[in-house]
Scaffold this motif. Structure first.
Motif, PDB file in Angstrom:
ATOM      1  N   PRO A  30     -19.569  17.316 -39.843  1.00 57.45           N
ATOM      2  CA  PRO A  30     -20.984  17.748 -40.298  1.00 57.45           C
ATOM      3  C   PRO A  30     -21.477  18.341 -38.851  1.00 57.45           C
ATOM      4  CG  PRO A  30     -20.638  15.597 -40.830  1.00 57.45           C
ATOM      5  CD  PRO A  30     -19.430  15.926 -40.391  1.00 57.45           C
ATOM      6  N   ALA A  31     -21.472  17.396 -37.718  1.00 56.41           N
ATOM      7  CA  ALA A  31     -22.113  17.929 -36.512  1.00 56.41           C
ATOM      8  C   ALA A  31     -21.228  18.377 -35.718  1.00 56.41           C
ATOM      9  CB  ALA A  31     -22.863  16.609 -36.135  1.00 56.41           C
ATOM     10  N   ALA A  32     -20.129  19.058 -35.784  1.00 57.82           N
ATOM     11  CA  ALA A  32     -19.296  19.423 -35.088  1.00 57.82           C
ATOM     12  C   ALA A  32     -19.816  20.869 -34.458  1.00 57.82           C
ATOM     13  CB  ALA A  32     -17.905  20.044 -35.854  1.00 57.82           C
ATOM     14  N   ARG A  33     -19.569  20.725 -33.245  1.00 54.10           N
ATOM     15  CA  ARG A  33     -19.879  22.294 -32.360  1.00 54.10           C
ATOM     16  C   ARG A  33     -18.565  23.002 -31.687  1.00 54.10           C
ATOM     17  NH1 ARG A  33     -24.894  23.943 -33.297  1.00 54.10           N
ATOM     18  NH2 ARG A  33     -26.417  22.355 -33.654  1.00 54.10           N
ATOM     19  N   GLN A  34     -17.429  22.449 -31.932  1.00 52.51           N
ATOM     20  CA  GLN A  34     -16.290  22.877 -31.393  1.00 52.51           C
ATOM     21  C   GLN A  34     -14.956  22.336 -32.614  1.00 52.51           C
ATOM     22  OE1 GLN A  34     -16.367  21.621 -27.444  1.00 52.51           O
ATOM     23  NE2 GLN A  34     -15.792  19.771 -27.545  1.00 52.51           N
ATOM     24  N   PRO A  35     -13.772  22.863 -32.370  1.00 54.81           N
ATOM     25  CA  PRO A  35     -12.859  22.300 -33.394  1.00 54.81           C
ATOM     26  C   PRO A  35     -12.453  20.909 -33.110  1.00 54.81           C
ATOM     27  CG  PRO A  35     -12.333  24.542 -32.254  1.00 54.81           C
ATOM     28  CD  PRO A  35     -13.444  23.984 -31.519  1.00 54.81           C
ATOM     29  N   ASP A  36     -12.397  20.493 -32.052  1.00 56.95           N
ATOM     30  CA  ASP A  36     -11.883  18.946 -31.946  1.00 56.95           C
ATOM     31  C   ASP A  36     -12.934  17.918 -32.297  1.00 56.95           C
ATOM     32  OD1 ASP A  36     -13.562  19.030 -29.801  1.00 56.95           O
ATOM     33  OD2 ASP A  36     -12.076  18.138 -28.225  1.00 56.95           O
ATOM     34  N   ILE A  65     -10.549  25.190 -49.621  1.00 59.77           N
ATOM     35  CA  ILE A  65     -11.214  24.406 -48.439  1.00 59.77           C
ATOM     36  C   ILE A  65     -12.306  24.197 -48.493  1.00 59.77           C
ATOM     37  CG2 ILE A  65     -11.136  24.164 -45.948  1.00 59.77           C
ATOM     38  CD1 ILE A  65      -8.933  25.895 -45.835  1.00 59.77           C
ATOM     39  N   ARG A  66     -12.607  22.792 -48.911  1.00 61.25           N
ATOM     40  CA  ARG A  66     -14.228  22.191 -48.902  1.00 61.25           C
ATOM     41  C   ARG A  66     -14.615  21.891 -47.279  1.00 61.25           C
ATOM     42  NH1 ARG A  66     -11.322  19.678 -52.352  1.00 61.25           N
ATOM     43  NH2 ARG A  66     -11.444  17.923 -51.353  1.00 61.25           N
ATOM     44  N   CYS A  67     -15.706  22.510 -46.887  1.00 62.14           N
ATOM     45  CA  CYS A  67     -16.164  22.310 -45.444  1.00 62.14           C
ATOM     46  C   CYS A  67     -17.325  21.777 -45.439  1.00 62.14           C
ATOM     47  CB  CYS A  67     -15.855  23.687 -44.861  1.00 62.14           C
ATOM     48  SG  CYS A  67     -16.424  23.626 -43.229  1.00 62.14           S
ATOM     49  N   GLN A  68     -17.193  20.398 -44.480  1.00 61.15           N
ATOM     50  CA  GLN A  68     -18.659  19.813 -44.093  1.00 61.15           C
ATOM     51  C   GLN A  68     -19.069  20.378 -42.797  1.00 61.15           C
ATOM     52  OE1 GLN A  68     -20.239  17.972 -46.451  1.00 61.15           O
ATOM     53  NE2 GLN A  68     -18.721  18.629 -47.937  1.00 61.15           N
ATOM     54  N   ALA A  69     -18.462  21.181 -42.036  1.00 64.21           N
ATOM     55  CA  ALA A  69     -18.769  21.581 -40.620  1.00 64.21           C
ATOM     56  C   ALA A  69     -19.769  22.591 -41.103  1.00 64.21           C
ATOM     57  CB  ALA A  69     -17.438  22.145 -40.036  1.00 64.21           C
ATOM     58  N   ARG A  70     -21.069  22.215 -40.735  1.00 64.66           N
ATOM     59  CA  ARG A  70     -22.235  22.878 -41.326  1.00 64.66           C
ATOM     60  C   ARG A  70     -22.668  24.110 -39.975  1.00 64.66           C
ATOM     61  NH1 ARG A  70     -24.990  17.648 -40.795  1.00 64.66           N
ATOM     62  NH2 ARG A  70     -26.193  17.955 -38.658  1.00 64.66           N
ATOM     63  N   HIS A  71     -21.949  23.672 -38.818  1.00 64.59           N
ATOM     64  CA  HIS A  71     -22.285  24.877 -37.843  1.00 64.59           C
ATOM     65  C   HIS A  71     -21.053  25.836 -37.722  1.00 64.59           C
ATOM     66  CE1 HIS A  71     -25.825  22.329 -36.636  1.00 64.59           C
ATOM     67  NE2 HIS A  71     -25.165  21.201 -36.596  1.00 64.59           N
ATOM     68  N   CYS A  72     -20.325  25.813 -38.577  1.00 60.55           N
ATOM     69  CA  CYS A  72     -19.207  26.722 -38.472  1.00 60.55           C
ATOM     70  C   CYS A  72     -19.662  28.042 -39.368  1.00 60.55           C
ATOM     71  CB  CYS A  72     -18.005  26.187 -39.228  1.00 60.55           C
ATOM     72  SG  CYS A  72     -16.481  27.579 -39.105  1.00 60.55           S
ATOM     73  N   THR A  73     -19.394  29.173 -38.470  1.00 61.99           N
ATOM     74  CA  THR A  73     -19.656  30.393 -39.154  1.00 61.99           C
ATOM     75  C   THR A  73     -18.910  30.712 -40.313  1.00 61.99           C
ATOM     76  OG1 THR A  73     -19.762  32.783 -38.434  1.00 61.99           O
ATOM     77  CG2 THR A  73     -17.699  31.816 -37.913  1.00 61.99           C
ATOM     78  N   TYR A  74     -17.850  30.096 -40.682  1.00 67.08           N
ATOM     79  CA  TYR A  74     -17.144  30.467 -42.148  1.00 67.08           C
ATOM     80  C   TYR A  74     -17.740  29.446 -43.015  1.00 67.08           C
ATOM     81  CZ  TYR A  74     -13.900  32.705 -39.130  1.00 67.08           C
ATOM     82  OH  TYR A  74     -13.497  33.568 -37.988  1.00 67.08           O
ATOM     83  N   THR A 100      -6.693  15.067 -36.318  1.00 62.20           N
ATOM     84  CA  THR A 100      -6.345  16.502 -36.721  1.00 62.20           C
ATOM     85  C   THR A 100      -7.703  17.291 -36.380  1.00 62.20           C
ATOM     86  OG1 THR A 100      -7.230  16.176 -38.993  1.00 62.20           O
ATOM     87  CG2 THR A 100      -5.098  15.653 -38.631  1.00 62.20           C
ATOM     88  N   GLN A 101      -7.681  18.597 -36.707  1.00 65.09           N
ATOM     89  CA  GLN A 101      -8.620  19.588 -36.306  1.00 65.09           C
ATOM     90  C   GLN A 101      -8.634  20.926 -37.197  1.00 65.09           C
ATOM     91  OE1 GLN A 101      -9.235  20.282 -32.146  1.00 65.09           O
ATOM     92  NE2 GLN A 101      -7.294  21.672 -32.244  1.00 65.09           N
ATOM     93  N   CYS A 102      -9.633  21.369 -37.457  1.00 69.45           N
ATOM     94  CA  CYS A 102      -9.592  22.569 -38.029  1.00 69.45           C
ATOM     95  C   CYS A 102      -9.761  23.762 -36.901  1.00 69.45           C
ATOM     96  CB  CYS A 102     -10.927  22.904 -39.002  1.00 69.45           C
ATOM     97  SG  CYS A 102     -10.897  24.824 -39.517  1.00 69.45           S
ATOM     98  N   CYS A 103      -8.526  24.343 -36.552  1.00 68.74           N
ATOM     99  CA  CYS A 103      -8.316  25.133 -35.387  1.00 68.74           C
ATOM    100  C   CYS A 103      -9.147  26.809 -35.553  1.00 68.74           C
ATOM    101  CB  CYS A 103      -6.917  25.496 -35.020  1.00 68.74           C
ATOM    102  SG  CYS A 103      -6.028  24.034 -34.744  1.00 68.74           S
ATOM    103  N   THR A 104      -9.673  26.878 -36.790  1.00 66.56           N
ATOM    104  CA  THR A 104     -10.428  27.906 -37.420  1.00 66.56           C
ATOM    105  C   THR A 104     -11.707  28.149 -36.867  1.00 66.56           C
ATOM    106  OG1 THR A 104      -8.603  28.334 -39.021  1.00 66.56           O
ATOM    107  CG2 THR A 104     -10.431  29.970 -39.118  1.00 66.56           C
ATOM    108  N   PHE A 105     -12.367  26.699 -36.777  1.00 65.94           N
ATOM    109  CA  PHE A 105     -13.560  26.437 -36.466  1.00 65.94           C
ATOM    110  C   PHE A 105     -14.472  27.529 -35.530  1.00 65.94           C
ATOM    111  CE2 PHE A 105     -17.112  24.716 -34.305  1.00 65.94           C
ATOM    112  CZ  PHE A 105     -18.147  24.147 -35.303  1.00 65.94           C
ATOM    113  N   GLN A 106     -15.416  27.880 -35.762  1.00 67.43           N
ATOM    114  CA  GLN A 106     -16.053  28.928 -34.752  1.00 67.43           C
ATOM    115  C   GLN A 106     -17.618  28.562 -35.025  1.00 67.43           C
ATOM    116  OE1 GLN A 106     -15.390  32.956 -34.821  1.00 67.43           O
ATOM    117  NE2 GLN A 106     -13.218  32.695 -34.590  1.00 67.43           N
ATOM    118  N   GLU A 107     -18.127  28.046 -33.921  1.00 64.30           N
ATOM    119  CA  GLU A 107     -19.538  27.711 -34.049  1.00 64.30           C
ATOM    120  C   GLU A 107     -20.474  29.030 -34.333  1.00 64.30           C
ATOM    121  OE1 GLU A 107     -23.139  25.219 -31.683  1.00 64.30           O
ATOM    122  OE2 GLU A 107     -21.151  25.929 -30.559  1.00 64.30           O
ATOM    123  N   LYS A 108     -21.420  28.878 -35.256  1.00 59.74           N
ATOM    124  CA  LYS A 108     -22.501  29.957 -35.588  1.00 59.74           C
ATOM    125  C   LYS A 108     -23.249  30.290 -34.225  1.00 59.74           C
ATOM    126  CE  LYS A 108     -23.285  28.461 -40.523  1.00 59.74           C
ATOM    127  NZ  LYS A 108     -24.102  28.139 -41.385  1.00 59.74           N
TER     128      LYS A 108
END
Length: 108
Positions: A30-36, A65-74, A100-108
Protein backbone atom coordinates in the motif's frame (compact mmCIF):
# COMPACT_ATOMS: atom_id res chain seq x y z
CA UNK A 1 -10.67 -6.79 -15.87
CA UNK A 2 -8.38 -9.67 -16.68
CA UNK A 3 -4.67 -9.02 -17.12
CA UNK A 4 -2.04 -10.97 -19.01
CA UNK A 5 0.11 -12.29 -16.17
CA UNK A 6 3.71 -13.43 -16.57
CA UNK A 7 5.46 -14.92 -13.55
CA UNK A 8 9.16 -15.62 -12.94
CA UNK A 9 8.77 -16.97 -9.39
CA UNK A 10 9.58 -20.64 -9.98
CA UNK A 11 9.47 -21.47 -6.25
CA UNK A 12 5.74 -20.64 -6.07
CA UNK A 13 3.23 -23.46 -5.81
CA UNK A 14 1.07 -21.77 -8.47
CA UNK A 15 3.89 -21.31 -11.04
CA UNK A 16 3.80 -23.20 -14.33
CA UNK A 17 5.69 -22.35 -17.51
CA UNK A 18 6.21 -18.63 -16.72
CA UNK A 19 2.57 -18.20 -15.79
CA UNK A 20 0.31 -18.42 -12.75
CA UNK A 21 -2.38 -21.07 -12.39
CA UNK A 22 -4.59 -18.96 -10.13
CA UNK A 23 -7.59 -17.16 -11.60
CA UNK A 24 -6.70 -14.11 -9.54
CA UNK A 25 -3.84 -12.79 -7.44
CA UNK A 26 -3.31 -9.93 -5.02
CA UNK A 27 -0.42 -7.50 -5.14
CA UNK A 28 0.36 -5.90 -1.77
CA UNK A 29 2.39 -2.79 -0.98
CA UNK A 30 0.00 0.00 0.00
CA UNK A 31 2.85 2.47 0.63
CA UNK A 32 5.10 1.23 -2.21
CA UNK A 33 7.02 3.80 -4.24
CA UNK A 34 9.07 1.27 -6.24
CA UNK A 35 8.62 -2.34 -7.43
CA UNK A 36 10.68 -4.01 -4.67
CA UNK A 37 8.27 -2.55 -2.10
CA UNK A 38 5.43 -4.62 -3.56
CA UNK A 39 4.82 -8.35 -3.29
CA UNK A 40 2.53 -11.07 -4.59
CA UNK A 41 0.36 -11.84 -1.56
CA UNK A 42 -0.89 -14.98 -3.34
CA UNK A 43 2.59 -16.57 -3.28
CA UNK A 44 2.82 -20.01 -1.66
CA UNK A 45 6.14 -21.81 -1.46
CA UNK A 46 6.29 -25.02 -3.50
CA UNK A 47 6.56 -27.96 -1.15
CA UNK A 48 8.89 -30.89 -1.87
CA UNK A 49 6.99 -33.69 -3.57
CA UNK A 50 4.09 -31.42 -4.51
CA UNK A 51 2.58 -31.64 -7.97
CA UNK A 52 3.18 -29.13 -10.73
CA UNK A 53 0.93 -26.56 -9.03
CA UNK A 54 -1.43 -26.35 -6.09
CA UNK A 55 -4.59 -26.19 -8.12
CA UNK A 56 -3.80 -29.00 -10.53
CA UNK A 57 -4.71 -26.58 -13.32
CA UNK A 58 -2.95 -25.34 -16.40
CA UNK A 59 -2.27 -21.61 -16.58
CA UNK A 60 -4.67 -19.61 -18.72
CA UNK A 61 -2.28 -16.70 -19.20
CA UNK A 62 -4.84 -14.26 -17.81
CA UNK A 63 -5.70 -13.39 -14.24
CA UNK A 64 -7.65 -10.81 -12.29
CA UNK A 65 -5.16 -8.79 -10.26
CA UNK A 66 -6.31 -7.09 -7.08
CA UNK A 67 -3.86 -4.32 -6.22
CA UNK A 68 -3.18 -2.64 -2.90
CA UNK A 69 -0.29 -0.53 -4.25
CA UNK A 70 -2.18 2.75 -4.12
CA UNK A 71 0.72 4.79 -5.57
CA UNK A 72 0.90 2.70 -8.76
CA UNK A 73 -0.23 4.37 -11.94
CA UNK A 74 -2.10 1.17 -12.94
CA UNK A 75 -4.13 0.93 -9.71
CA UNK A 76 -7.76 1.59 -10.60
CA UNK A 77 -9.96 1.18 -7.54
CA UNK A 78 -7.82 -1.65 -6.11
CA UNK A 79 -7.73 -3.49 -9.46
CA UNK A 80 -4.79 -3.47 -11.84
CA UNK A 81 -5.44 -1.62 -15.09
CA UNK A 82 -2.26 -2.77 -16.89
CA UNK A 83 -2.93 -5.05 -19.83
CA UNK A 84 0.20 -7.10 -19.09
CA UNK A 85 1.78 -7.66 -15.66
CA UNK A 86 5.06 -9.29 -14.67
CA UNK A 87 5.64 -10.75 -11.22
CA UNK A 88 9.27 -11.43 -10.42
CA UNK A 89 11.80 -11.99 -7.66
CA UNK A 90 13.54 -9.26 -5.72
CA UNK A 91 16.01 -11.68 -4.15
CA UNK A 92 17.79 -14.81 -5.29
CA UNK A 93 16.13 -17.43 -3.09
CA UNK A 94 12.39 -16.78 -2.79
CA UNK A 95 10.80 -18.63 0.12
CA UNK A 96 8.06 -16.17 1.07
CA UNK A 97 5.89 -13.50 -0.51
CA UNK A 98 8.36 -10.83 0.63
CA UNK A 99 10.80 -12.16 -2.00
CA UNK A 100 8.38 -11.37 -4.82
CA UNK A 101 7.57 -8.09 -6.54
CA UNK A 102 5.32 -6.59 -9.18
CA UNK A 103 7.84 -5.63 -11.88
CA UNK A 104 5.13 -3.67 -13.72
CA UNK A 105 4.68 -1.21 -10.84
CA UNK A 106 5.14 2.44 -11.87
CA UNK A 107 4.75 5.24 -9.36
CA UNK A 108 2.08 7.84 -10.19
Amino acid sequence: MKNRLHCEVTSCQHYSDNQCCLEGIQVDGPAARQPDQTCCASYQERRPGAGSNAMGQSPSGESHIRCQARHCTYNDGCSCGASSVQVGCCCGDVTSKSGTQCCTFQEK
